[in-house]
Design a protein around this motif. Sequence first.
Motif, PDB file in Angstrom:
ATOM      1  N   ASN A 236       0.814  -1.222   0.000  1.00 39.17           N
ATOM      2  CA  ASN A 236       0.000   0.000   0.000  1.00 39.17           C
ATOM      3  C   ASN A 236       0.848   1.273   0.000  1.00 39.17           C
ATOM      4  OD1 ASN A 236      -2.128  -1.703   0.179  1.00 39.17           O
ATOM      5  ND2 ASN A 236      -2.592  -1.292   2.333  1.00 39.17           N
ATOM      6  N   ILE A 237       0.303   2.330  -0.574  1.00 40.60           N
ATOM      7  CA  ILE A 237       0.919   3.659  -0.453  1.00 40.60           C
ATOM      8  C   ILE A 237       1.014   3.988   1.040  1.00 40.60           C
ATOM      9  CG2 ILE A 237       0.424   6.125  -0.771  1.00 40.60           C
ATOM     10  CD1 ILE A 237      -0.650   5.441  -3.543  1.00 40.60           C
ATOM     11  N   ARG A 238       2.194   4.433   1.472  1.00 40.51           N
ATOM     12  CA  ARG A 238       2.328   4.791   2.895  1.00 40.51           C
ATOM     13  C   ARG A 238       1.773   6.196   3.131  1.00 40.51           C
ATOM     14  NH1 ARG A 238       8.034   5.028   4.247  1.00 40.51           N
ATOM     15  NH2 ARG A 238       8.338   5.040   2.000  1.00 40.51           N
ATOM     16  N   PRO A 265      -6.044   8.636 -12.150  1.00 47.11           N
ATOM     17  CA  PRO A 265      -6.545   8.098 -13.424  1.00 47.11           C
ATOM     18  C   PRO A 265      -7.453   6.885 -13.256  1.00 47.11           C
ATOM     19  CG  PRO A 265      -4.233   7.545 -13.115  1.00 47.11           C
ATOM     20  CD  PRO A 265      -4.596   8.492 -12.016  1.00 47.11           C
ATOM     21  N   THR A 266      -7.355   6.190 -12.131  1.00 41.50           N
ATOM     22  CA  THR A 266      -8.177   4.984 -11.964  1.00 41.50           C
ATOM     23  C   THR A 266      -9.263   5.175 -10.909  1.00 41.50           C
ATOM     24  OG1 THR A 266      -6.533   4.162 -10.418  1.00 41.50           O
ATOM     25  CG2 THR A 266      -6.371   3.383 -12.683  1.00 41.50           C
ATOM     26  N   LYS A 267      -9.425   6.415 -10.474  1.00 39.20           N
ATOM     27  CA  LYS A 267     -10.446   6.725  -9.450  1.00 39.20           C
ATOM     28  C   LYS A 267     -10.247   5.876  -8.199  1.00 39.20           C
ATOM     29  CE  LYS A 267     -12.681   9.492 -12.327  1.00 39.20           C
ATOM     30  NZ  LYS A 267     -11.466  10.188 -12.742  1.00 39.20           N
ATOM     31  N   ALA A 268      -8.993   5.710  -7.844  1.00 42.10           N
ATOM     32  CA  ALA A 268      -8.693   4.884  -6.676  1.00 42.10           C
ATOM     33  C   ALA A 268      -8.794   5.682  -5.374  1.00 42.10           C
ATOM     34  CB  ALA A 268      -7.291   4.291  -6.801  1.00 42.10           C
ATOM     35  N   ILE A 269      -8.907   7.017  -5.498  1.00 42.83           N
ATOM     36  CA  ILE A 269      -8.928   7.848  -4.294  1.00 42.83           C
ATOM     37  C   ILE A 269     -10.358   8.346  -4.034  1.00 42.83           C
ATOM     38  CG2 ILE A 269      -7.892   9.833  -3.133  1.00 42.83           C
ATOM     39  CD1 ILE A 269      -5.617   9.732  -5.080  1.00 42.83           C
ATOM     40  N   THR A 270     -10.779   8.227  -2.794  1.00 47.10           N
ATOM     41  CA  THR A 270     -12.118   8.739  -2.438  1.00 47.10           C
ATOM     42  C   THR A 270     -12.016   9.529  -1.141  1.00 47.10           C
ATOM     43  OG1 THR A 270     -12.488   6.583  -1.422  1.00 47.10           O
ATOM     44  CG2 THR A 270     -13.565   6.961  -3.539  1.00 47.10           C
ATOM     45  N   ASN A 300      -6.527  -0.717  -6.963  1.00 44.75           N
ATOM     46  CA  ASN A 300      -6.795  -0.025  -8.216  1.00 44.75           C
ATOM     47  C   ASN A 300      -5.747   1.036  -8.552  1.00 44.75           C
ATOM     48  OD1 ASN A 300      -9.134  -1.219  -9.271  1.00 44.75           O
ATOM     49  ND2 ASN A 300     -10.309  -0.328  -7.599  1.00 44.75           N
ATOM     50  N   CYS A 301      -4.752   1.186  -7.694  1.00 42.53           N
ATOM     51  CA  CYS A 301      -3.701   2.178  -7.965  1.00 42.53           C
ATOM     52  C   CYS A 301      -2.756   1.629  -9.033  1.00 42.53           C
ATOM     53  CB  CYS A 301      -2.936   2.455  -6.674  1.00 42.53           C
ATOM     54  SG  CYS A 301      -1.408   3.343  -6.943  1.00 42.53           S
ATOM     55  N   VAL A 302      -2.481   2.449 -10.046  1.00 43.11           N
ATOM     56  CA  VAL A 302      -1.567   1.997 -11.103  1.00 43.11           C
ATOM     57  C   VAL A 302      -0.169   2.625 -10.959  1.00 43.11           C
ATOM     58  CG1 VAL A 302      -3.294   1.377 -12.826  1.00 43.11           C
ATOM     59  CG2 VAL A 302      -2.534   3.756 -12.659  1.00 43.11           C
ATOM     60  N   ARG A 303       0.124   3.143  -9.777  1.00 41.26           N
ATOM     61  CA  ARG A 303       1.460   3.714  -9.486  1.00 41.26           C
ATOM     62  C   ARG A 303       1.815   4.849 -10.451  1.00 41.26           C
ATOM     63  NH1 ARG A 303      -0.459  -0.210  -6.477  1.00 41.26           N
ATOM     64  NH2 ARG A 303       1.045  -1.599  -5.523  1.00 41.26           N
ATOM     65  N   CYS A 304       0.839   5.700 -10.774  1.00 39.82           N
ATOM     66  CA  CYS A 304       1.136   6.799 -11.701  1.00 39.82           C
ATOM     67  C   CYS A 304       1.930   7.898 -11.014  1.00 39.82           C
ATOM     68  CB  CYS A 304      -0.143   7.361 -12.300  1.00 39.82           C
ATOM     69  SG  CYS A 304      -0.994   8.513 -11.201  1.00 39.82           S
ATOM     70  N   MET A 305       1.960   7.912  -9.693  1.00 38.85           N
ATOM     71  CA  MET A 305       2.730   8.861  -8.874  1.00 38.85           C
ATOM     72  C   MET A 305       2.059  10.216  -8.697  1.00 38.85           C
ATOM     73  SD  MET A 305       5.372   7.237  -7.760  1.00 38.85           S
ATOM     74  CE  MET A 305       6.461   8.435  -7.035  1.00 38.85           C
ATOM     75  N   HIS A 306       0.893  10.437  -9.320  1.00 43.63           N
ATOM     76  CA  HIS A 306       0.338  11.783  -9.256  1.00 43.63           C
ATOM     77  C   HIS A 306       0.073  12.236  -7.815  1.00 43.63           C
ATOM     78  CE1 HIS A 306      -1.747  15.404 -10.269  1.00 43.63           C
ATOM     79  NE2 HIS A 306      -2.682  15.059  -9.415  1.00 43.63           N
ATOM     80  N   CYS A 307      -0.684  11.417  -7.051  1.00 45.03           N
ATOM     81  CA  CYS A 307      -1.043  11.881  -5.707  1.00 45.03           C
ATOM     82  C   CYS A 307       0.202  12.024  -4.815  1.00 45.03           C
ATOM     83  CB  CYS A 307      -2.086  10.961  -5.079  1.00 45.03           C
ATOM     84  SG  CYS A 307      -1.546   9.260  -4.880  1.00 45.03           S
ATOM     85  N   LEU A 308       1.192  11.137  -5.031  1.00 45.03           N
ATOM     86  CA  LEU A 308       2.419  11.232  -4.224  1.00 45.03           C
ATOM     87  C   LEU A 308       3.176  12.517  -4.541  1.00 45.03           C
ATOM     88  CD1 LEU A 308       1.919   7.995  -4.928  1.00 45.03           C
ATOM     89  CD2 LEU A 308       3.995   7.767  -3.614  1.00 45.03           C
ATOM     90  N   ASN A 309       3.117  12.922  -5.804  1.00 49.09           N
ATOM     91  CA  ASN A 309       3.828  14.149  -6.194  1.00 49.09           C
ATOM     92  C   ASN A 309       3.133  15.406  -5.668  1.00 49.09           C
ATOM     93  OD1 ASN A 309       5.686  12.654  -7.613  1.00 49.09           O
ATOM     94  ND2 ASN A 309       4.637  12.868  -9.572  1.00 49.09           N
TER      95      ASN A 309
HETATM   96 FE1  SF4 Z   1      -4.197   7.134  -8.222  1.00 46.19          FE
HETATM   97 FE2  SF4 Z   1      -1.783   7.497  -9.298  1.00 46.19          FE
HETATM   98 FE3  SF4 Z   1      -2.182   7.996  -6.669  1.00 46.19          FE
HETATM   99 FE4  SF4 Z   1      -2.179   5.473  -7.596  1.00 46.19          FE
HETATM  100  S1  SF4 Z   1      -0.410   6.890  -7.600  1.00 46.19           S
HETATM  101  S2  SF4 Z   1      -3.667   6.382  -6.170  1.00 46.19           S
HETATM  102  S3  SF4 Z   1      -3.126   5.712  -9.617  1.00 46.19           S
HETATM  103  S4  SF4 Z   1      -3.110   9.095  -8.388  1.00 46.19           S
END
Ligand code: SF4
Length: 433
Positions: A236-238, A265-270, A300-309
Motif C-alpha cells: 500500500n501507499i504509505r 486516473p483509476t479513481k482509486a482515491i475517495t 486499483n492504484c496503477v502507481r502513476c505517482m500523481h497523488c504522491l507528487n
Molecule cells: Fe491514483 Fe496514481 Fe495515486 Fe495510484 S499513484 S492512487 S493511480 S493518483
Amino acid sequence: MAKKMYDTPNLDELETGPWPSFVTGLKRLAKESDMMVDLLGQLETSYRTKFGYWKGGTVGVVGYGGGIIPRFTELKDENGTPVFPEAAEFHTLRIMPPAGMHYSSDLLRQMCDAWLETGGSGLIALHGQSGDIMLQGVKTENVQKAFDKFNEMGFDLGGAGPALRTSMSCVGAARCEMSCFDEARALRTVINNNIDDMHRPSLPYKFKFKFSGCPNDCVNSIQRADMAVIGTWRDNIRVNEAQVQDYYKAHGMTDLVNDVVSKCPTKAITLVAADKAPTDAHVSVAKLGDGNALCIDNKNCVRCMHCLNVIPGGLLPGSDKGVTILVGGKRTLKIGDLMGTVIVPFMKLESDDDFEKLNDLGRTIIDFFAENALEHERTGEMIERIGLMNFLEGIGIEVDPNMISHPRTNPYIRTDGWDEEVAKWNERKQSAA
Ligand code: SF4
C-alpha cells in the motif's frame, strides 16, 4: 591572446530571446581561446548557408574502440586549407558521469581545469542526450592526453557507435524520498559487468540501460532505454497523516478534490467521513482532521505517482519495494515511437543475489540482441519483427498476465493453450508466495 572575433550577426540574433543562449557561453570562451573564435566563425557560416560542415573520421585512444566523436571541418578554400583552422579538428570526448550525476564542486573545478590544461576548448556539456559528460572541442593530438588526465581522476570513456552506451540513473535514494531501490548500485553492477561491450563496439546497434528509482521515471527510461529498470512497490501507499493534514490546511478541500482526488486516473482515491473509512487491508487512509478521510484503494492504484507528487511526504511509496523491467523503448525508431514493454512486472532488488539476477538478465538480453538483431536495428524494432513471444522464449522468461498493458480488443485471437498457461502461472505464483 585570442584571435580577433568574426562578425556573427546570425548568432547574435540567438542571444536576443528571453533565455540564456549557448552563443553567449561560446563568446565568453572565445575571449581566451582561438579554437572557440574559429568555431563561432564556422557556426556563423553554417547559419548563413544553412549547411553543416562537420564530417566524421577515426579518432580514438589506446585500448578503446569508441567513446570519441571525431569532427573534422569540411569548410576549406580552393587549396584545401581550412577556412577556420583552429577549429578544423573539434572532437568530443564522451565521459561516463557518476551514477545519479553527483559531483562535488571541487571535482567540477578539477574537471574544468583538466580540460583546459590538456588542450580542450573549455566547452563542457553536462550532460549529453545519452547522459555523458561531453568534453567538446579538442584536436586529434590532444585526445589521448585529455583522456589520460580524466582517467587519472577516476573517469572512464562512455559509449559511442554500435555498442553498449553510457547509462543514466536518476538522482536516487541519496536525495529523493520516492526512490524504491539503490539506483547507483544497479547502474554500476550492470555497466561494470558489461563494460567490454561499451569500449569495443561489436553489437548490431546501440544498447542503453537506464535506471529510474520510481515511476516518475526522471531519466525517461521507458522511452529511451533498451532495458529500463523502474522502481515500484507492491503493497500500500504509505501515509504520513500529519503531512497530509498540513497539505489540507494549506490548500483546502477544493484543491484536494481538484488536484488530487479527481486527477487519479483509476479513481482509486475517495473522500469519506472519517468514521466510515474502510478498514480493508488494501486501503490506505489519511484522516484530514475535519471529520473527513482520504482513502486510497491500492488494488486499483496503477502507481502513476500523481497523488504522491502533489502531497510529497504525506503520501509515499509502499514498503515492499522493487523494480519493474521493460525492454525496447526508443523515440523515435524507424517504425515509430515505442515505449518499453514490461518483461518483469516486479522483482525485488535488495540482496546481492537480486543484483546478480538483474545483471544476468541484462547480459542475456544483450547476447540475444547481439545474435538476433539486424544491423542498425534497436531492441524495440527487433521485438516487433520477431514477435514478443519469441523474444521472451529466447531470453527464458515466462509469460505473465501482468505484462498486459490493456485488455485485448481483437476478438479473433486464438485461445488454445491459454488454460495451460494460466495453470503454469498459478503454480509459479504459489511457489513464489
Ligand atoms: Fe491514483 Fe496514481 Fe495515486 Fe495510484 S499513484 S492512487 S493511480 S493518483
